[in-house]
Design an enzyme around this catalytic site. Sequence first.
Site, mmCIF file in Angstrom:
data_model
loop_
_atom_site.group_PDB
_atom_site.id
_atom_site.type_symbol
_atom_site.label_atom_id
_atom_site.label_comp_id
_atom_site.label_asym_id
_atom_site.label_seq_id
_atom_site.Cartn_x
_atom_site.Cartn_y
_atom_site.Cartn_z
ATOM 1 C CG HIS A 228 -0.247 0.464 2.487
ATOM 2 N ND1 HIS A 228 -0.180 1.780 2.876
ATOM 3 C CD2 HIS A 228 0.408 -0.234 3.456
ATOM 4 C CE1 HIS A 228 0.474 1.874 4.017
ATOM 5 N NE2 HIS A 228 0.854 0.663 4.381
ATOM 6 C CB CYS A 229 1.438 4.183 -1.426
ATOM 7 S SG CYS A 229 0.178 4.311 -2.709
ATOM 8 C CD GLN A 230 -2.086 9.401 2.118
ATOM 9 O OE1 GLN A 230 -1.265 8.981 2.937
ATOM 10 N NE2 GLN A 230 -3.225 9.976 2.484
#
Length: 270
Positions: A228-230
């Site tokens: 995941h990231c933002q």
Amino acid sequence: MNLPLVISATQLANALPDNDLLIADLSSTENYLKGHIPGAIHIDPARLLCGHGDVPNKMPEPAQISALLGEIGLTPDKHIVVYDDQMGPWAGRLIWTLHSIGHQRCSFLNGHLPAWAGAGQMLETTVNQADFSDYPVTLKPGYLADIAYIKEHLADASHIVLDVRSAAEYSGDKVINAKRGGHIPGAVNYEWTRALISPDNPQLRPAEEIMAELAGLGVTPDKTVITHCQTHRRSGLSYLFTKHLGFDKVRCYDGSWFEWGNRDDTPVES
């Protein structure tokens, strides 16, 4: 046609005459109009997001995906090659979306337009339109992780969370559109551009180098990787490069930190 997941500009040029090939350009409209690979169909990257609800960056509903694929003329028997102007996140997210519905006939152009131009290939400025197709969509299990799934596996040694945001976001020193900063407990940090040669040469680094760096963090192919990231844009590339490295069990948390960091019932480390 039998193309690997990651292909070179030369491989794509050799495949261009194939009628079962579809090329998707996920660049900005401005950059698409400036020049693109001959025959490429433009896709607005926003179409890869559901675009509504409390977490608009989540995967589109099946009907939205079906409508998009119909508009670009994709059919189950066609091979689609994707690229973008962001060094790979959008192209990787489209690959993840396609895999999530069972469409494995897809490739990522390594290096995008810089690699294409660097190989001496021509661009065109024609705005290409596809013949509409009908592509019914059913989501396949094993590609998506939600909050419940992550919580269930936080203490599971067979799973690992791969957070590809910046070090400052991971530590909580930098907070973007979230009530809380930090990271999911136990997550490891591998900033997404580390997998690339450079911003000017956005090709993936040699596989053995990326693999060694990931292994040093405990990210190995025997584990289920949750990335995941933002907003699950940057982690589109981490999905792509882990699959390229031979990881079979990769799930994407499409809510990403925008969801996790804005909840009151999700544990956080910093």
